[in-house]
Write a protein that holds these residues in place. Structure first.
Motif, PDB file in Angstrom:
ATOM      1  N   THR A  47      42.058  46.794  46.931  1.00 31.08           N
ATOM      2  CA  THR A  47      40.888  45.921  47.001  1.00 31.08           C
ATOM      3  C   THR A  47      39.973  46.146  45.809  1.00 31.08           C
ATOM      4  OG1 THR A  47      41.001  45.854  49.422  1.00 31.08           O
ATOM      5  CG2 THR A  47      38.890  45.296  48.408  1.00 31.08           C
ATOM      6  N   VAL A  48      39.738  47.413  45.486  1.00 26.90           N
ATOM      7  CA  VAL A  48      38.910  47.732  44.314  1.00 26.90           C
ATOM      8  C   VAL A  48      39.570  47.220  43.040  1.00 26.90           C
ATOM      9  CG1 VAL A  48      38.026  49.641  42.906  1.00 26.90           C
ATOM     10  CG2 VAL A  48      37.735  49.683  45.382  1.00 26.90           C
ATOM     11  N   ALA A  49      40.897  47.344  42.936  1.00 29.51           N
ATOM     12  CA  ALA A  49      41.603  46.867  41.744  1.00 29.51           C
ATOM     13  C   ALA A  49      41.446  45.353  41.585  1.00 29.51           C
ATOM     14  CB  ALA A  49      43.075  47.248  41.819  1.00 29.51           C
ATOM     15  N   PHE A  50      41.540  44.612  42.683  1.00 26.53           N
ATOM     16  CA  PHE A  50      41.328  43.156  42.615  1.00 26.53           C
ATOM     17  C   PHE A  50      39.904  42.836  42.185  1.00 26.53           C
ATOM     18  CE2 PHE A  50      45.010  42.758  45.662  1.00 26.53           C
ATOM     19  CZ  PHE A  50      45.790  41.971  44.835  1.00 26.53           C
ATOM     20  N   LEU A  51      38.938  43.524  42.756  1.00 26.28           N
ATOM     21  CA  LEU A  51      37.549  43.301  42.376  1.00 26.28           C
ATOM     22  C   LEU A  51      37.348  43.550  40.886  1.00 26.28           C
ATOM     23  CD1 LEU A  51      35.628  44.845  45.395  1.00 26.28           C
ATOM     24  CD2 LEU A  51      35.165  42.597  44.409  1.00 26.28           C
ATOM     25  N   ARG A  52      37.858  44.668  40.411  1.00 23.50           N
ATOM     26  CA  ARG A  52      37.691  44.993  38.988  1.00 23.50           C
ATOM     27  C   ARG A  52      38.332  43.938  38.107  1.00 23.50           C
ATOM     28  NH1 ARG A  52      40.397  47.962  34.827  1.00 23.50           N
ATOM     29  NH2 ARG A  52      42.113  48.654  36.158  1.00 23.50           N
ATOM     30  N   ALA A  53      39.553  43.516  38.460  1.00 24.27           N
ATOM     31  CA  ALA A  53      40.272  42.547  37.631  1.00 24.27           C
ATOM     32  C   ALA A  53      39.540  41.213  37.580  1.00 24.27           C
ATOM     33  CB  ALA A  53      41.692  42.360  38.166  1.00 24.27           C
ATOM     34  N   MET A  54      39.025  40.751  38.708  1.00 21.10           N
ATOM     35  CA  MET A  54      38.342  39.451  38.729  1.00 21.10           C
ATOM     36  C   MET A  54      36.993  39.520  38.021  1.00 21.10           C
ATOM     37  SD  MET A  54      39.418  37.893  42.478  1.00 21.10           S
ATOM     38  CE  MET A  54      38.945  39.309  43.462  1.00 21.10           C
ATOM     39  N   LEU A  55      36.253  40.604  38.236  1.00 24.62           N
ATOM     40  CA  LEU A  55      34.960  40.749  37.566  1.00 24.62           C
ATOM     41  C   LEU A  55      35.132  40.882  36.065  1.00 24.62           C
ATOM     42  CD1 LEU A  55      33.338  43.101  40.193  1.00 24.62           C
ATOM     43  CD2 LEU A  55      32.372  40.903  39.480  1.00 24.62           C
ATOM     44  N   GLU A  56      36.118  41.648  35.628  1.00 23.30           N
ATOM     45  CA  GLU A  56      36.343  41.807  34.190  1.00 23.30           C
ATOM     46  C   GLU A  56      36.859  40.512  33.574  1.00 23.30           C
ATOM     47  OE1 GLU A  56      37.019  46.639  33.905  1.00 23.30           O
ATOM     48  OE2 GLU A  56      38.771  45.318  33.786  1.00 23.30           O
ATOM     49  N   ALA A  57      37.642  39.749  34.336  1.00 23.62           N
ATOM     50  CA  ALA A  57      38.094  38.452  33.830  1.00 23.62           C
ATOM     51  C   ALA A  57      36.924  37.500  33.622  1.00 23.62           C
ATOM     52  CB  ALA A  57      39.101  37.837  34.800  1.00 23.62           C
ATOM     53  N   ALA A  58      35.839  37.720  34.382  1.00 21.35           N
ATOM     54  CA  ALA A  58      34.637  36.904  34.221  1.00 21.35           C
ATOM     55  C   ALA A  58      33.706  37.455  33.145  1.00 21.35           C
ATOM     56  CB  ALA A  58      33.895  36.823  35.549  1.00 21.35           C
ATOM     57  N   GLY A  59      34.110  38.547  32.499  1.00 22.72           N
ATOM     58  CA  GLY A  59      33.343  39.083  31.393  1.00 22.72           C
ATOM     59  C   GLY A  59      32.340  40.169  31.733  1.00 22.72           C
ATOM     60  N   TYR A  60      32.401  40.717  32.951  1.00 19.25           N
ATOM     61  CA  TYR A  60      31.430  41.725  33.352  1.00 19.25           C
ATOM     62  C   TYR A  60      31.915  43.140  33.033  1.00 19.25           C
ATOM     63  CZ  TYR A  60      29.171  37.912  35.818  1.00 19.25           C
ATOM     64  OH  TYR A  60      28.551  36.721  36.112  1.00 19.25           O
ATOM     65  N   ARG A  61      30.943  44.033  32.843  1.00 22.17           N
ATOM     66  CA  ARG A  61      31.222  45.458  32.643  1.00 22.17           C
ATOM     67  C   ARG A  61      31.225  46.122  34.013  1.00 22.17           C
ATOM     68  NH1 ARG A  61      26.140  46.403  28.971  1.00 22.17           N
ATOM     69  NH2 ARG A  61      25.411  45.091  30.700  1.00 22.17           N
ATOM     70  N   VAL A  62      32.306  46.840  34.321  1.00 24.31           N
ATOM     71  CA  VAL A  62      32.505  47.337  35.678  1.00 24.31           C
ATOM     72  C   VAL A  62      32.709  48.849  35.663  1.00 24.31           C
ATOM     73  CG1 VAL A  62      33.865  47.103  37.787  1.00 24.31           C
ATOM     74  CG2 VAL A  62      33.620  45.138  36.247  1.00 24.31           C
ATOM     75  N   HIS A  63      31.872  49.579  36.426  1.00 16.97           N
ATOM     76  CA  HIS A  63      32.102  50.995  36.712  1.00 16.97           C
ATOM     77  C   HIS A  63      32.959  51.098  37.971  1.00 16.97           C
ATOM     78  CE1 HIS A  63      29.318  52.084  33.670  1.00 16.97           C
ATOM     79  NE2 HIS A  63      28.221  52.174  34.391  1.00 16.97           N
ATOM     80  N   VAL A  64      33.891  52.058  38.000  1.00 13.65           N
ATOM     81  CA  VAL A  64      34.766  52.220  39.164  1.00 13.65           C
ATOM     82  C   VAL A  64      34.927  53.699  39.483  1.00 13.65           C
ATOM     83  CG1 VAL A  64      37.016  51.699  40.177  1.00 13.65           C
ATOM     84  CG2 VAL A  64      36.059  50.159  38.460  1.00 13.65           C
ATOM     85  N   TYR A  65      34.842  54.017  40.781  1.00 11.43           N
ATOM     86  CA  TYR A  65      35.130  55.376  41.249  1.00 11.43           C
ATOM     87  C   TYR A  65      36.167  55.285  42.361  1.00 11.43           C
ATOM     88  CZ  TYR A  65      34.398  60.140  42.960  1.00 11.43           C
ATOM     89  OH  TYR A  65      34.578  61.460  43.332  1.00 11.43           O
ATOM     90  N   THR A  66      37.324  55.922  42.151  1.00  9.78           N
ATOM     91  CA  THR A  66      38.401  55.931  43.132  1.00  9.78           C
ATOM     92  C   THR A  66      38.956  57.345  43.253  1.00  9.78           C
ATOM     93  OG1 THR A  66      40.021  55.348  41.432  1.00  9.78           O
ATOM     94  CG2 THR A  66      39.083  53.535  42.711  1.00  9.78           C
ATOM     95  N   SER A  67      39.731  57.572  44.298  1.00 11.65           N
ATOM     96  CA  SER A  67      40.402  58.867  44.469  1.00 11.65           C
ATOM     97  C   SER A  67      41.551  58.693  45.465  1.00 11.65           C
ATOM     98  CB  SER A  67      39.411  59.916  44.985  1.00 11.65           C
ATOM     99  OG  SER A  67      38.905  59.538  46.260  1.00 11.65           O
TER     100      SER A  67
END
Length: 451
Positions: free
Chosen positions: A66-86
């Motif tokens: 879910t986080v990967a989809f969010l990051r991919a769509m937000l970055e495709a829209a040109g946004y800078r995205v911080h991500v924390y996963t484990s």
């Protein structure tokens, strides 16, 4: 000045000894509490209060996707995205992405040392102190959004210190970490629902268990966290997403498996509650570009792939509980029904189903029978391994006994993945599909071994 978003190098790094020291600050690996995190955050000036809008994600299965989809769509829209996963698969740096890139090692080391000094030798778990380091990084590097994945549970997870995220999300809930979260799905779901905040929208994945949905709904209602309606309905060649703000027909997600429609839909529902515009074209680009290693990942190169006959496939998945076993079983059905349908299979239309061969290893804290039972009817053979470098791993023979108990008759222990591959290929004619599964820790070891 070091670029904090420069990707880390491989080999020994400056952060390695700091990470090792931090592992010794608490006698337990897991000790669920927020007191130590709050203490350290206060000593550092509360970086968790200086973040861009936060999406906080909890659940059992599908959090990372879910986080990967969010990051991919937000970055495709040109946004800078911080991500924390484990957890991470190969290097710790995978846990922290700053404005789109894995954290640079020198920057990571400096942050960890700063946290170490502020902690002043106080008891704190490794996950807690490294989570604080992530908050510190996120507070200092400009970005448009933070995607925050819980580590374990929710209510007492170290990530649960953001007072007002933009939205909270719960993925599918199943049995896991019972020694910490409870023995019933209602108890587990209640712990996950601990991330809900008054007035903050909640988006929920479809929950197969009524008890889990009941617990989530009760908590949301009790604190006034509105649950948002959405749906993702499979269609030929894709799916239809519908919510109060978006109705669109979309292609299949880039991550394999029909279950990823639900994860992509959950991510889309989260987008509705961010102060960021993501149009349908960016959504489509993101769905196609998404990457998330060790989640039904086809390995296409490397020494392990090269050890197989040229017409064989090698797949990797890190799922490790009953729900993950069910997902893999559904994928096995899809593979058998249409060997070439995913676009990842090398066979031609009309090809006979490839035999499914398993390489399996699991932590001793997990239940091998719950994971293997749904998958066993589709496995033609299995080789079992201990997870390299993990004292808490089941032995290869313990895993083999679980496989035989679940009905996989051609099951044998192997000394390692390379030996398991050699054993599975010996004397076997025709193309086959090998799936390495049972643990993210095994998946990480496989990715490292495969280069």
């Amino acid at each position: 000045m070091t670029d904090p978003t420069k990707a880390p190098t491989m080999g020994p790094t400056r952060s390695d000894p700091v990470l090792e020291r931090l592992k010794g600050l608490h006698p337990k690996v897991i000790d669920l509490s927020l007191d130590r995190v709050h203490r350290l955050l206060a000593a550092l000036g509360h970086p968790e209060r200086r973040l861009p809008p936060v999406v906080h994600v909890a659940g059992t299965n599908g959090k990372g996707s879910t986080v990967a989809f969010l990051r991919a769509m937000l970055e495709a829209a040109g946004y800078r995205v911080h991500v924390y996963t484990s957890p991470h698969l190969v290097r710790f740096h995978e846990r922290i992405r700053l404005a789109g890139a894995l954290i640079d090692d020198d920057h990571l080391a400096s942050l960890l040392e700063e946290c170490e000094r502020a902690n002043a030798g106080g008891p704190i778990t490794f996950f807690e102190v490294t989570t604080v380091a992530a908050f510190l990084a996120f507070s200092r590097v400009p970005a448009d959004v933070v995607l925050l994945e819980t580590g374990l549970g929710g209510r007492l997870d170290a990530t649960n210190v953001v007072d007002r995220p933009a939205v909270t999300a719960i993925t599918r809930i199943s049995y896991d970490h019972r020694q910490f979260l409870g023995n019933s799905l209602m108890e587990i779901a209640s712990e996950k629902a601990g991330i809900f905040k008054p007035g903050v929208p909640v988006v929920l994945a479809v929950q197969p268990a009524a008890d889990a949905l009941k617990a989530l709904s009760l908590r949301a209602g009790a604190i006034g966290a509105p649950i948002q309606e959405w749906s993702a309905t499979p269609q030929p060649g894709g799916f239809r997403f519908e919510s109060a703000k978006r109705r669109v027909d979309l292609p299949m997600p880039g991550l394999p498996g029909a279950h990823q429609i639900g994860n992509a839909g959950l991510a889309l529902a989260c987008l509705d509650h961010l102060p960021l515009a993501v149009d349908d074209a960016a959504v489509i680009r993101g769905l196609a570009a998404v990457e998330w290693p060790a989640r039904l990942q086809r390995l296409r190169r490397g020494p392990l792939v090269e050890a197989l006959p040229v017409d064989w496939e090698l797949w990797l998945d890190g799922g490790h509980n009953d729900s993950a076993g069910e997902v893999l079983a559904r994928q096995a059905v899809d593979w058998a029904a249409a060997p070439d349908a995913s676009g990842d299979s090398s066979g031609a239309a009309g090809e006979a189903p490839r035999p499914l061969l398993l390489i399996y290893g699991m932590l001793a804290s997990k239940d091998p029978y719950e994971f293997l039972a749904p998958l066993a009817p589709f496995a033609h053979a299995m080789r079992t391994v201990a997870i390299p470098g993990e004292e808490a791993s089941l032995t290869a023979e313990e895993s083999a006994e679980a496989g035989r108990t679940c009905g996989i008759q051609d099951t044998a222990a192997a000394a390692g993945v390379a030996e398991a591959l050699a054993s599975l290929t010996e004397g076997r004619d025709g193309p086959a599909r090998v799936l390495i599964c049972g643990s993210l820790y095994l998946a990480g070891a496989v990715l490292a071994e495969n280069g």
